[in-house]
Structures are given as C-alpha cells and as structure tokens.
Design a protein around this motif. Structure first.
Motif, PDB file in Angstrom:
ATOM      1  N   ASP A 261     -63.663 112.769 -39.742  1.00  0.00           N
ATOM      2  CA  ASP A 261     -63.487 112.251 -41.102  1.00  0.00           C
ATOM      3  C   ASP A 261     -62.646 113.224 -41.922  1.00  0.00           C
TER       4      ASP A 261
ATOM      5  N   TYR B  97     -60.077 109.855 -40.352  1.00  0.00           N
ATOM      6  CA  TYR B  97     -58.710 110.055 -40.852  1.00  0.00           C
ATOM      7  C   TYR B  97     -57.897 110.921 -39.892  1.00  0.00           C
TER       8      TYR B  97
ATOM      9  N   ILE C  48     -61.953 114.578 -45.871  1.00  0.00           N
ATOM     10  CA  ILE C  48     -62.511 114.592 -47.216  1.00  0.00           C
ATOM     11  C   ILE C  48     -61.325 114.614 -48.180  1.00  0.00           C
TER      12      ILE C  48
ATOM     13  N   HIS D 147     -53.711 116.275 -55.123  1.00  0.00           N
ATOM     14  CA  HIS D 147     -54.572 115.641 -54.128  1.00  0.00           C
ATOM     15  C   HIS D 147     -54.436 116.367 -52.795  1.00  0.00           C
TER      16      HIS D 147
ATOM     17  N   GLN E 138     -64.525 116.652 -54.739  1.00  0.00           N
ATOM     18  CA  GLN E 138     -64.479 115.652 -53.672  1.00  0.00           C
ATOM     19  C   GLN E 138     -64.367 114.248 -54.261  1.00  0.00           C
ATOM     20  N   ASP E 139     -63.394 113.445 -53.788  1.00  0.00           N
ATOM     21  CA  ASP E 139     -63.228 112.073 -54.273  1.00  0.00           C
ATOM     22  C   ASP E 139     -63.952 111.085 -53.374  1.00  0.00           C
ATOM     23  N   HIS E 140     -63.583 111.072 -52.095  1.00  0.00           N
ATOM     24  CA  HIS E 140     -64.202 110.132 -51.160  1.00  0.00           C
ATOM     25  C   HIS E 140     -63.962 110.613 -49.738  1.00  0.00           C
ATOM     26  N   ILE E 141     -64.626 109.940 -48.820  1.00  0.00           N
ATOM     27  CA  ILE E 141     -64.483 110.298 -47.406  1.00  0.00           C
ATOM     28  C   ILE E 141     -63.576 109.269 -46.740  1.00  0.00           C
ATOM     29  N   ARG E 142     -62.606 109.736 -45.988  1.00  0.00           N
ATOM     30  CA  ARG E 142     -61.746 108.821 -45.231  1.00  0.00           C
ATOM     31  C   ARG E 142     -62.214 108.852 -43.783  1.00  0.00           C
ATOM     32  N   LYS E 143     -62.866 107.775 -43.385  1.00  0.00           N
ATOM     33  CA  LYS E 143     -63.468 107.690 -42.049  1.00  0.00           C
ATOM     34  C   LYS E 143     -62.409 107.881 -40.963  1.00  0.00           C
TER      35      LYS E 143
ATOM     36  N   GLU F  44     -56.245 116.241 -48.427  1.00  0.00           N
ATOM     37  CA  GLU F  44     -57.283 115.840 -47.467  1.00  0.00           C
ATOM     38  C   GLU F  44     -57.604 117.050 -46.616  1.00  0.00           C
TER      39      GLU F  44
END
Ligand code: COA
Length: 146
Positions: A136, A129, A138, A101, A122-127, A103
């Motif tokens: 953001d 972060y 990724i 994993h 890409q899994d999700h966006i971390r607002k 970011e």
C-alpha cells in the motif's frame, strides 16, 4: 553540507544513489528526461564536493508532487534527508506552491517519520499502489499557511 539545485553533471551520481535505494530505480536517462521538464525541480545535498542525496518535485501552478527523495546508503540517518526536504519546502513556499503531495510505502517508517516531522499529514491509503514488492502507498500532503 550544502543544498543546491541539481545540475546536468550530477545526474550520473544521482542515478547511482537511486540504484542503491530502489528496486526499480530511475536511470540516468529517466532522470535526464525529468531534469529537462519545465515543471520539475530537483535538489541535491553536497558534502565535500560529493552528491550524497537528492529530491525532486513536479510543480503544477500552486501544487507540488514530490517524486523522489533518497540519500546515499552509507550516509542515511544523519539528517541529510530532513535537510533536503526542508530546503525543498522552503523553496516551494518561495515559489508560491501552497500544497505539497507525496506517496510513501506503508513499511517505510524512516521516511514516514521524516515527512511527519516536516509537517506532512496522512490523506488516504492507496491500496497496492507499489509493486516489487506489492504494498500500500500512504498519500500525504502538507499545506502552507500564510
Ligand atoms: C528516507 C530517507 C530519504 C531519509 O533520509 P535520511 O538522511 O536517512 O533521514 P534523516 O537522517 O534526516 O531522518 C530519518 C529518520 O529516521 C531515523 N532512522 C533511524 N535509523 C535510520 C537509518 N538506518 N536510516 C535512516 N534513517 C534512520 C532517523 O533517526 C530519523 O528520525 P529521527 O530524527 O526521529 O531520529 C533515506 O533514508 C533514504 O534514502 N531511504 C531509502 C530511499 C527512500 O525510502 N526514500 C523515500 C521514498 S518516499
């Protein structure tokens, strides 16, 4: 160029590379704290006996979290980062780590491209972060299929 595991004597130089590249760099003391952890593994790229890049991963059984990847500023864009990440992936696969994993800052196109080419999705966006500047993150991961 060779890729090898980071040693204690590399830490000062790795801290320099951190400082060149990040607004809130890990210090030599911070790096040392991670270096001592049983669950951490760091690799360095060495060219003409000089450390020119490094990457780190924290391992939890069969999952790994990439903490940092950085290449000396004057040597970026020459494939060193790609080789570091490939070497780490290979080493993690050998160690039985099946998922990695990480970011990455949304604006960091070079890094995102590198990770995508290395098989990260890409899994999700971390607002928001990241801070300084706020941005953001990724979240990406790479699954090793047997
Ligand atoms: C991201 C980073 C580790 C990549 O390492 P690198 O050795 O520069 O990367 P590579 O040369 O292997 O590949 C980077 C890709 O970006 C492209 N690129 C274009 N201009 C570039 C530049 N000025 N610097 C770096 N990469 C560049 C490269 O061409 C390559 O893509 P391609 O193979 O499709 O051409 C390095 O640029 C770096 O240390 N950046 C600052 C720290 C950082 O952002 N780390 C990642 C945090 S998640």
């Amino acid at each position: 160029m060779i890729i090898r595991e980071m040693e204690m004597d590399d830490i000062e130089r790795v801290a320099e590379i951190e400082a060149q590249n990040f607004a809130k760099p890990w210090t030599a003391v911070g790096l040392f704290t991670y270096f001592m952890r049983e669950d951490a593994k760091f690799f360095v790229a060495v060219e003409d006996e000089e450390v020119v890049g490094y990457c780190g991963v924290l391992i939890s059984i069969d999952e790994g979290d990439i903490t940092n990847v950085a290449v000396e500023k004057s040597r970026q864009g020459k494939g060193i980062g790609t080789e570091l990440v490939q070497a780490m992936i290979h080493n993690m696969e050998e160690a039985g780590v099946t998922t990695l994993h990480l970011e990455v800052r949304a604006s960091n196109e070079n890094a995102r491209k590198l990770y995508e080419r290395a098989g990260f999705l890409q899994d999700h966006i971390r607002k928001e972060y990241y801070s300084e500047p706020t941005e953001d993150g990724i979240a990406m991961s790479r699954r090793h299929s047997h």
